[in-house]
Design a protein around this motif. Structure first.
Motif, short mmCIF file in Angstrom:
data_model
loop_
_atom_site.label_atom_id
_atom_site.label_comp_id
_atom_site.label_asym_id
_atom_site.label_seq_id
_atom_site.Cartn_x
_atom_site.Cartn_y
_atom_site.Cartn_z
N CYS A 175 0.83 -1.21 0.00
CA CYS A 175 0.00 0.00 0.00
C CYS A 175 0.86 1.26 0.00
N ILE A 220 -2.08 5.10 6.64
CA ILE A 220 -1.50 3.75 6.60
C ILE A 220 -0.61 3.53 7.82
N ILE A 261 -4.73 2.45 -5.74
CA ILE A 261 -5.46 1.41 -4.99
C ILE A 261 -5.58 0.15 -5.83
N VAL A 301 -2.97 -2.63 -5.52
CA VAL A 301 -2.88 -3.47 -4.32
C VAL A 301 -4.12 -4.32 -4.12
N LEU A 307 -5.68 -0.94 3.29
CA LEU A 307 -6.48 -0.63 2.10
C LEU A 307 -7.67 0.25 2.46
#
Length: 435
Positions: free
Chosen positions: A147, A190, A374, A377, A407
């Motif tokens: 990510c 994250i 996005i 991943v 995510l």
């Protein structure tokens, strides 16, 4: 005699059929275009070579091989290691330190390479042995690295942004600046998800090494030449000293100088292999761009943008509903289609519709770039997820099971950027690049 337009049903059928068969995307795009031209139009096949050349005939696209080469030099010349060392000194004293170090290092590398897969590979190769030695959850670590590494598409300079800017005729500098705030916010959330995971983990996540200003100073001084690369790139573009393509060439040259004469880890004997690797990766990207160009031309001639635009307008006149639909479309496409191909196919269709809704083109482009990050991943075909899993010697399924927290954090920032345009537009406005 009037020429027949291409049949959109044939285009879509061929595309989906070949994709489901597992044919590589570059051949799916080219074969779908040729079959459609032969079976439904009177257009001579010579148009294929003409449109492929037209799609590649862009000075800005020349930035791609230079940025790719700069990313390769970054790893081979010791730049990646210095950035990781500095990141460790900065946040290595916090609970879950290795996960946080990976995030901070990914941010630094993103400002150099512009490639999510390259960043993910570089961070994984350095951090995964340490994660195993400290008995961290390797699968969660790989998910976090995937990510964080994918955000090289959002944090400038970005190859994805260059391609979007070329396709949509936007300012590369404005699009670069639009990604700074959302990219840093993504990294921050994250890191929060990684910290929450570490707090719930066992004693292996507790850091015993204290913070020392001396170590931070030493590693920061050693990493200073590495951090000079993004300053040269962005400063040169925003200051008007050179174009994005010239900036890419300067960054590659800068990386050579740092790797050979400052860190002295890059030898002249290494260059032929590095150049061949950069040429191979660049050729793969350019081939996709070329075949996607003829596919996008067929889509436009089949009147798909108008048909789709009419359907969306009938569905809702609210621009926020349109942006939500775009997010859903791209999140689904990103699961199955390579980023560059998705951009070249979808952006020419959706950008005119976005403008009709009154959505700022830079804001819309940044939303697309975030979706593409996005997409790298999300299983089953996310390239950053695949790279992180491979380096960790884990399967994509194993890593995907631990993907939910990081995510979800990225999707939260995607939604915030979608609903709050100023997150992406404030910096370009301050720089005077947009109104």
């Amino acid at each position: 005699m009037k020429k027949r337009p291409p049949d959109d049903r044939v285009i879509l059928s061929c595309f989906l059929f070949l994709l489901l068969l597992g044919v590589p995307v570059v051949f799916v795009l080219g074969a779908s275009a040729v079959v459609t031209l032969v079976t439904t139009t009177d257009v001579p096949l010579a148009i294929v070579s003409q449109r492929v050349f037209a799609g590649l005939n862009s000075f800005t696209l020349m930035a791609i091989p230079f940025f790719v080469f700069a990313g390769i030099i970054m790893d081979a010349g010791g730049i990646s290691k210095r950035i990781v060392d500095f990141s460790s000194a900065l946040v290595g004293w916090i609970t879950g330190s290795l996960l946080l170090v990976a995030c901070v290092a990914a941010t630094g590398l993103a400002a150099i390479s512009g490639s999510g897969s390259a960043d993910t590979a570089a961070i994984s190769s350095i951090m995964q042995p340490q994660l195993r030695r400290r008995k961290y959850d390797v699968d969660f670590g790989a998910a976090v690295i995937a990510c964080a590494g994918s955000l090289a598409q959002v944090i400038p300079p970005s190859l994805t942004m260059v391609i979007v800017a070329v396709i949509a005729s936007l300012s590369v500098g404005a699009l670069f600046l639009s990604g700074v705030v959302p990219g840093l916010l993504c990294i921050a959330v994250i890191m929060v998800s990684a910290y929450v995971h570490a707090r719930r983990g066992g004693p292996q996540y507790r850091e015993t090494e204290p913070f020392t200003p001396g170590r931070l100073w030493r590693t920061g001084y050693a990493a200073l030449p590495a951090f000079g690369m993004p300053a040269v790139i962005l400063g040169g573009i925003l200051g008007g000293a050179f174009t994005p393509t010239e900036a890419a060439a300067v960054s590659a040259f800068y990386g050579l100088i740092v790797g050979m004469f400052v860190y002295r880890e890059l030898k002249v004997s290494h260059l032929p292999q590095l150049i061949l690797r950069a040429a191979s990766l660049s050729a793969a990207v350019m081939l996709i761009i070329g075949t996607a160009s003829i596919f996008a031309w067929l889509i436009a001639n089949a009147n798909v943008p108008t048909l789709l635009g009419n359907w969306i307008r009938n569905f809702s006149a609210n621009p926020l509903v349109f942006l939500i639909l775009v997010n859903v479309i791209f999140l689904i496409i990103g699961m199955f289609l390579e980023t560059i191909a998705a951009i070249l196919i979808v952006v020419p269709v959706l950008m005119p519709i976005a403008l009709d809704y009154g959505v700022h083109p830079i804001h819309f482009a940044l939303v697309i770039v975030l979706n593409c990050a996005i997409g790298t991943v999300t299983p089953p075909y996310g390239i950053s997820l695949f790279v992180a899993s491979s380096v960790a010697n884990r399967t994509v399924v194993q890593v995907s099971r631990k993907l939910l927290m990081p995510l979800a954090a990225m999707i939260a920032i995607l939604l915030a950027t979608t609903f709050i345009p100023d997150l992406s537009l404030t910096l370009p406005r301050w720089a005077g690049l947009i109104q």
